[in-house]
Design an enzyme around this catalytic site. Structure first.
Site, short mmCIF file in Angstrom:
data_model
loop_
_atom_site.label_atom_id
_atom_site.label_comp_id
_atom_site.label_asym_id
_atom_site.label_seq_id
_atom_site.Cartn_x
_atom_site.Cartn_y
_atom_site.Cartn_z
N GLN A 1 0.82 -1.23 0.00
CA GLN A 1 0.00 0.00 0.00
C GLN A 1 0.84 1.27 0.00
O GLN A 1 0.38 2.32 -0.43
CB GLN A 1 -0.95 0.02 1.21
CG GLN A 1 -2.09 -0.96 1.10
CD GLN A 1 -3.08 -0.64 -0.03
OE1 GLN A 1 -3.10 0.45 -0.59
NE2 GLN A 1 -3.88 -1.62 -0.39
N CYS B 1 -11.07 -7.34 0.82
CA CYS B 1 -11.16 -8.77 1.12
C CYS B 1 -12.13 -9.00 2.26
O CYS B 1 -12.80 -10.02 2.33
CB CYS B 1 -9.79 -9.31 1.52
SG CYS B 1 -8.52 -8.78 0.40
C1 LIG Z 1 -1.33 -4.52 2.27
C2 LIG Z 1 -1.62 -5.50 1.19
N1 LIG Z 1 -0.83 -6.57 1.06
C3 LIG Z 1 -1.03 -7.49 0.11
C4 LIG Z 1 -2.09 -7.37 -0.77
C5 LIG Z 1 -2.29 -8.43 -1.80
O1 LIG Z 1 -1.79 -8.02 -3.04
P1 LIG Z 1 -2.29 -8.74 -4.39
O2 LIG Z 1 -3.72 -8.33 -4.59
O3 LIG Z 1 -1.37 -8.22 -5.46
O4 LIG Z 1 -2.12 -10.21 -4.17
C6 LIG Z 1 -2.95 -6.27 -0.66
C7 LIG Z 1 -4.12 -6.13 -1.57
O5 LIG Z 1 -5.16 -5.64 -1.19
C8 LIG Z 1 -2.70 -5.31 0.35
O6 LIG Z 1 -3.49 -4.24 0.51
#
Ligand SMILES: Cc1ncc(COP(=O)(O)O)c(C=O)c1O
Length: 369
Positions: free
Chosen positions: A172, A317
């Site tokens: 982020q 999520c």
């Molecule tokens: C802090 C953080 N880490 C990891 C992810 C996961 O990334 P990706 O969607 O590329 O797998 C997200 C996605 O929302 C995130 O906000």
């Protein structure tokens, strides 16, 4: 539709798309092939690796491309030996927390690092975790819900001095604030393309060469043998271009976002019963998460959607479930109040007029409840 959910994902930048298209059509060769069409793709991937490396101040050889932030986080945790001791902060993204719980069920020893009411890790919590003697500690640089930015460089130095490997999820933070691998002092760092106006399904793990990366995917030896699978060339090239643009435009983007956030917060402060979460923390320039007394966050998201605004009721999520955000409850926020949470995450192409329209609409909807 006015899009205010850039922490969930960002629209692809036209300049990124233009860079990618030839690799979906004309340059379809396999980067491992020795003949010319393969070498063209290999060279484009090499350029992308340099662009991503430049954005975080490392050498190209310290980048492993992955399918996104989730896989990069998994690869970081895979450096642990079986049944090791490790610690994660209480507010990590589910791609860390869920995997950490799985590892715990496989015999690893897991500790959780608490945060304070502003979502920040304290010196006391760091002292405690050092005492616990973990092999690895994971602390995200900026939180996806509240936008709170941790004092990571300060803590990473102390952890490192105590022989602890430090991983940060910088997904982020990237493209919103400066993210310099060596200044942060971490050993491992996860990145994702689709949060910086690049394509989805692409990310990277940045690693210090002293750390032994243990591949999760074995096969054709791609990515220095650290991540097998024919490279997703178009996505990698797009990620590289997005990284180049993020580096060139970082100052201008963050200044614009901060001005919009200020305007938004001024407006929000006039709404009775509204609380901005992590208010006293250093926060990402684009993120504001707030709660409203006696309001159901998901209902409000739906009403805003009907009026043409896309915001989130928590992390993408977590939304869809009726559980309160675990990030907010870890900050000591009452679970019922946490259910009222709305996250606005602004993007580089949002405007003042959009923010003003949003505040006016929100006032109207709150008055109607
Ligand atoms: C802090 C953080 N880490 C990891 C992810 C996961 O990334 P990706 O969607 O590329 O797998 C997200 C996605 O929302 C995130 O906000």
């Amino acid at each position: 539709m006015i899009y205010f959910d850039h922490n969930a994902t960002t629209p692809i930048d036209d300049r990124v798309l233009d860079t990618m298209l030839p690799f979906l059509k004309t340059f379809y060769g396999n980067a491992s092939s020795l003949y010319r069409p393969g070498r063209i793709v290999r060279s484009a991937i090499d350029t992308a690796r340099e662009q991503v490396a430049a954005l975080v101040g490392v050498q190209a050889a310290q980048i492993v491309f992955t399918s996104g932030g989730t896989e990069a986080n998994h690869l970081a945790l895979a450096t642990l030996d079986p049944k090791s001791r490790f610690a994660i902060s209480a507010i990590e993204h589910p791609s860390i927390t869920e995997h950490a719980l799985h590892l715990k069920s496989q015999g690893h020893d897991l500790a959780i690092i608490d945060v304070d009411a502003d979502g920040l890790i304290t010196q006391e919590a760091i002292d405690k975790v050092i005492h616990y003697r973990p092999k690895l500690v994971t602390i995200m640089l900026a939180n996806n819900e509240t936008g709170a930015v941790q004092k990571l460089s300060q803590y990473a130095m102390q952890l490192r001095e105590n022989g602890i490997t430090v991983h940060t999820d910088a997904v982020q933070a990237l493209g919103k604030i400066p993210v310099a691998f060596y200044e942060l002092g971490v050993h491992l760092m996860s990145l994702s393309s689709h949060k910086i106006y690049g394509p989805k399904g692409c990310g990277a793990l940045v690693f210090e060469k002293s750390v032994e990366i243990k591949p999760v995917l074995l096969g054709g030896g791609q990515e220095q043998g650290l991540r097998a699978g024919t490279e997703n060339a178009a996505a990698i090239v797009g990620f590289g271009k997005a990284a180049e643009l993020a580096q060139a435009e970082l100052a201008q983007r963050s200044e614009h976002l901060l001005a919009l956030r200020k305007l938004l917060e001024e407006g929000l402060s006039t709404i009775p019963g509204l609380t901005i979460f992590a208010r006293h923390a250093d926060r990402l320039p684009n993120t504001v998460q707030f709660g409203l007394h006696e309001i159901d966050g998901e209902m409000l998201v739906m009403k805003l959607d009907q009026k043409g605004f896309a915001v989130s009721s928590g992390s993408a999520c977590a939304s869809g479930g009726k559980e309160p955000s675990f990030v907010l409850t870890a900050m000591g926020i009452d679970p019922d109040f946490a259910k009222s949470a709305i996250r606005v995450s602004l993007g580089k192409d949002n405007t003042e007029a959009e923010v003003i329209d949003f505040i006016n609409l929100l006032k109207l909807l709150v008055a109607q409840r």
